[in-house]
Design an enzyme around this catalytic site. Structure first.
Site, PDB file in Angstrom:
ATOM      1  CG  ASP B 236      35.662  47.731  49.921  1.00 17.93           C
ATOM      2  OD1 ASP B 236      35.890  48.024  48.726  1.00 17.93           O
ATOM      3  OD2 ASP B 236      34.528  47.414  50.336  1.00 17.93           O
ATOM      4  NE  ARG B 252      43.551  37.828  33.879  1.00 15.58           N
ATOM      5  CZ  ARG B 252      43.752  36.530  34.055  1.00 15.58           C
ATOM      6  NH1 ARG B 252      44.622  36.103  34.919  1.00 15.58           N
ATOM      7  NH2 ARG B 252      43.064  35.646  33.359  1.00 15.58           N
ATOM      8  CG  HIS B 255      37.194  40.964  34.378  1.00 15.49           C
ATOM      9  ND1 HIS B 255      38.534  41.127  34.602  1.00 15.49           N
ATOM     10  CD2 HIS B 255      36.848  39.853  35.059  1.00 15.49           C
ATOM     11  CE1 HIS B 255      38.985  40.156  35.363  1.00 15.49           C
ATOM     12  NE2 HIS B 255      37.976  39.361  35.665  1.00 15.49           N
ATOM     13  CG  ASP B 256      36.079  40.391  38.925  1.00 19.37           C
ATOM     14  OD1 ASP B 256      35.720  39.452  38.193  1.00 19.37           O
ATOM     15  OD2 ASP B 256      37.134  40.401  39.565  1.00 19.37           O
TER      16      ASP B 256
END
Lengths: 283, 283
Positions: B236, B252, B255-256
């Site tokens: 994690d 990418r 943005h989460d």
């Protein structure tokens, strides 16, 4: 071959993102962005929009800038701050107060059509509409989903009329209908097309035939019954007697029904139509 | 002013119908239209497509013709019958067997993103994602919706990789990364960008760091561990130790998450990065 600059790859992304563009348009309508900017005496910054609409700051900033990139809003930067106003597109077609506003149709599409189209693959597999999956009602009872609340019924009824404020005159002028003194618009809703018709053909009378609920709404929300030349008649066009007429209009009606039901309806019209059979089906 | 020929009215309709174009693309992918046509030795008529896919005749005819109008299919009429084949766009990007197929990403978008975007107005109002409304999971647990089944997890993991088959090389070549011998791709999924990286920079080694489930899938479905230059590490990235590296890639990923979570992650990277801080964030 494949590359980020490839025209086909660009087109693919445009298609794939199409639903996001639709939703930006729908959400800005739903939240009242275009109505607020139409009524504001000057361009507003994001903070003013947030204060008036009660929306989140971050979400509103993103929405306003996306609307600007789609030419749904104009943006002007003054003193490091962005100020937004409607473009001609949004002031003409999206703000509530415009006589040619398409706002109700867009909200209906956002709340009903968008959900059904989420099941398109299944619709193609089964060959039938997906109101059951989207709204839990059998496919032949689609109108109980479309009319699922008084608000939705009003939105749909008004929405269907909006297209005629832009296209009605062109459609009716495409044929010379001056030879028909008595016209019946079957499923004519609030009477927007009928109004264009009595305006374009000064000698005709038009009866709008629709379900009792639609006629009641139409009478409540449309006060002007043009000097007796426009009337409403309520009933089920599959069962109840149709008003006599020289010409029957079916505008965006037949696509809702199976071939069998349409065939039955057209036969009923043929039996009632006088003196000859005149049906204009716009589907 | 308003008229059916008006450019603004045309644009409005294009925006409003954008979701239908997306769904035609998604449904044809979902049903396997492009895969069937890619494998067929010759163009197929609608009846042959129906027979092979087990879909409805009427729905399939409509879908094929709509795909043709969008240039997703080519149509040729012989003896009064229409025969369909893939265009360059669909054979390159949509058929399962193409090395640059974007099929999984499109199916993920259709099944997950499309549903969330149905609540865009609420998202702007509340300033948060709509996984709760769309999937019944709290907004911060979005991945439990995205990974809601083994099939969906595989589709998403594969889908995220697909973009790199088209864009990965261009992105990595935009910077000179040859000075970094040890690279870590945080949230690098199946390793597609890492693979492009070791191919473009012959001296580097890349470790892909992702959750245990993603790494397991990546190892199962990606057999080739390029001569010891590509490795996987599970954990994690908000809690577990990060692999040492000279350069961290976040492609990418940011943005989460909220700004707070992103800030915490970037601070963790800064503490681990050697000899200096090199983070490439592609969001």
């Amino acid at each position: 071959m494949a590359s980020p600059q490839d025209h086909a790859y660009h087109l693919l992304n445009e298609y794939s993102n199409g639903f996001m563009v639709s939703q930006v348009l729908f959400a800005a309508c739903e939240l009242g962005v275009f109505d607020l900017l139409a009524e504001a005496p000057e361009p507003l910054d994001s903070a003013a929009v947030v204060a008036r609409l009660g929306t989140s700051s971050h979400g509103t900033e993103l929405l306003l800038d996306t609307c600007a990139s789609l030419k749904l809003l104009k943006v002007e930067v003054r003193g490091g701050k962005a100020f937004y106003q409607n473009t001609e597109l949004s002031s003409t077609y999206l703000s509530r107060g415009s006589p040619v506003s398409q706002r109700n149709m867009l909200l209906y599409t956002a709340r009903t059509t968008y959900r059904c189209w989420g099941h398109l693959a299944e619709a193609v597999r089964e060959g039938k509409n997906q109101y059951l999956q989207a709204f839990g009602v059998p496919s032949e009872e689609l109108f109980s989903a479309i009319y699922r609340s008084e608000g939705e019924r009003l939105r749909f009824t008004r929405g269907l009329q909006e297209v005629w404020s832009v296209c009605g005159r062109s459609v009716l002028a495409a044929f010379d209908l001056s030879q028909f003194p008595l016209i019946c618009d079957l499923g004519g809703g609030g009477g927007a097309l009928a109004r264009e018709c009595v305006s374009l053909y000064p000698a005709c009378k038009v009866t709008v035939f629709d379900t009792p609920q639609v006629v009641r709404l139409a009478k409540e929300h449309c006060s002007l019954l043009e000097e007796g030349r426009l009337g409403f008649c309520e009933g089920d066009f599959f069962k109840d007697p149709l008003p006599e007429a020289d010409l029957y209009i079916l505008a965006r009606i037949l696509h809702d029904w199976t071939d069998d039901k349409c065939s039955g309806l057209l036969q009923r019209i043929r039996r009632t139509c006088k003196p000859a059979e005149h049906v204009v089906a716009l589907t």
